[in-house]
Design a protein around this motif. Structure first.
Motif, PDB file in Angstrom:
ATOM      1  N   SER A 206       0.870  -1.179   0.000  1.00  0.00           N
ATOM      2  CA  SER A 206       0.000   0.000   0.000  1.00  0.00           C
ATOM      3  C   SER A 206       0.905   1.227   0.000  1.00  0.00           C
ATOM      4  O   SER A 206       2.106   1.126   0.287  1.00  0.00           O
ATOM      5  N   ILE A 207       0.352   2.374  -0.280  1.00  0.00           N
ATOM      6  CA  ILE A 207       1.164   3.604  -0.298  1.00  0.00           C
ATOM      7  C   ILE A 207       1.800   3.829   1.077  1.00  0.00           C
ATOM      8  O   ILE A 207       2.988   4.155   1.165  1.00  0.00           O
ATOM      9  N   PHE A 208       1.033   3.629   2.126  1.00  0.00           N
ATOM     10  CA  PHE A 208       1.568   3.812   3.475  1.00  0.00           C
ATOM     11  C   PHE A 208       2.736   2.863   3.729  1.00  0.00           C
ATOM     12  O   PHE A 208       3.801   3.294   4.194  1.00  0.00           O
TER      13      PHE A 208
ATOM     14  N   CYS B 181       3.980   8.785 -17.975  1.00  0.00           N
ATOM     15  CA  CYS B 181       3.258   7.690 -18.648  1.00  0.00           C
ATOM     16  C   CYS B 181       1.885   7.468 -18.016  1.00  0.00           C
ATOM     17  O   CYS B 181       0.894   7.283 -18.723  1.00  0.00           O
ATOM     18  N   LYS B 182       1.844   7.527 -16.702  1.00  0.00           N
ATOM     19  CA  LYS B 182       0.574   7.366 -15.976  1.00  0.00           C
ATOM     20  C   LYS B 182      -0.378   8.514 -16.325  1.00  0.00           C
ATOM     21  O   LYS B 182      -1.569   8.284 -16.557  1.00  0.00           O
ATOM     22  N   LEU B 183       0.148   9.719 -16.383  1.00  0.00           N
ATOM     23  CA  LEU B 183      -0.655  10.895 -16.671  1.00  0.00           C
ATOM     24  C   LEU B 183      -1.264  10.859 -18.077  1.00  0.00           C
ATOM     25  O   LEU B 183      -2.427  11.184 -18.268  1.00  0.00           O
ATOM     26  N   ILE B 184      -0.459  10.436 -19.054  1.00  0.00           N
ATOM     27  CA  ILE B 184      -0.971  10.374 -20.429  1.00  0.00           C
ATOM     28  C   ILE B 184      -1.542   8.994 -20.779  1.00  0.00           C
ATOM     29  O   ILE B 184      -1.903   8.748 -21.922  1.00  0.00           O
ATOM     30  N   LYS B 185      -1.611   8.144 -19.735  1.00  0.00           N
ATOM     31  CA  LYS B 185      -2.260   6.820 -19.827  1.00  0.00           C
ATOM     32  C   LYS B 185      -1.608   5.913 -20.860  1.00  0.00           C
ATOM     33  O   LYS B 185      -2.283   5.295 -21.691  1.00  0.00           O
ATOM     34  N   ILE B 186      -0.289   5.824 -20.781  1.00  0.00           N
ATOM     35  CA  ILE B 186       0.422   4.857 -21.635  1.00  0.00           C
ATOM     36  C   ILE B 186       0.459   3.532 -20.929  1.00  0.00           C
ATOM     37  O   ILE B 186       0.695   3.409 -19.785  1.00  0.00           O
TER      38      ILE B 186
ATOM     39  N   PRO C  70       1.193   2.753 -10.429  1.00  0.00           N
ATOM     40  CA  PRO C  70       0.297   1.583 -10.373  1.00  0.00           C
ATOM     41  C   PRO C  70       1.088   0.273 -10.269  1.00  0.00           C
ATOM     42  O   PRO C  70       2.169   0.139 -10.842  1.00  0.00           O
ATOM     43  N   HIS C  71       0.525  -0.657  -9.540  1.00  0.00           N
ATOM     44  CA  HIS C  71       1.194  -1.926  -9.296  1.00  0.00           C
ATOM     45  C   HIS C  71       0.837  -2.980 -10.334  1.00  0.00           C
ATOM     46  O   HIS C  71       0.625  -4.139  -9.995  1.00  0.00           O
ATOM     47  N   ASN C  72       0.779  -2.590 -11.585  1.00  0.00           N
ATOM     48  CA  ASN C  72       0.512  -3.601 -12.599  1.00  0.00           C
ATOM     49  C   ASN C  72       1.831  -4.048 -13.228  1.00  0.00           C
ATOM     50  O   ASN C  72       2.865  -3.379 -13.119  1.00  0.00           O
TER      51      ASN C  72
END
Length: 148
Positions: free
Chosen positions: A38-40, A143-148, A88-90
């Motif tokens: 988790s982030i924490f 990449c996350k921001l532009i959804k790559i 993201p954890h993918n």
């Protein structure tokens, strides 16, 4: 000092005869993939492991009697975990972070090489990996921001 060296080399991983830094990063990737913190938890891991890495690397460097000894790989572990902060954890991001981090850690673009040469001991060992991780994280955030 032997225990600190064991920590800094991540046990046997730092003694793999070829590409120990890559194997240290791979160990971090596998652990990250298994626990998907988790982030924490992720922040707590970083808050604990970075000072431990600086301290253990400093004394391991003295014990091994070699500046920025290639056997010290806890810095790669820290760098990989920092690379994945708020990512993201993918599987795609986890693997991309591995390759980007290794790219920046090996090539050491400006100012990474300068950081490494300016700081000494454990701070210098860990700081260049922190910088490589920040480069990696910035690219992954884009990449996350532009959804790559």
């Amino acid at each position: 000092m032997i225990i600190l060296t064991y920590i800094a080399t991540l046990g046997f991983i730092g003694y793999i005869p070829f590409a120990p830094g890559t194997f240290g990063t791979l160990f971090a990737l596998i652990l990250f993939f298994i626990i998907k913190p988790s982030i924490f938890t992720h922040i707590i891991i970083l808050v604990v492991i970075i000072p431990v890495a600086i301290f253990s690397s400093h004394y391991a460097e003295i014990y091994l009697n070699k500046k920025d000894c290639r056997n010290i790989v806890i810095d790669e572990f820290c760098g990989y975990f920092l690379s994945m902060l708020f990512i993201p954890h993918n599987t795609a991001y986890i693997i991309t972070a591995f390759f980007l981090f290794r790219f920046f850690d090996i090539l050491k673009p400006f100012p990474i090489r300068k950081i490494e040469s300016t700081l000494s001991g454990g701070k210098g060992i860990v700081a260049d990996d922190i910088a490589a991780a920040l480069y990696t994280n910035i690219i992954l955030q884009i990449c996350k921001l532009i959804k790559i």
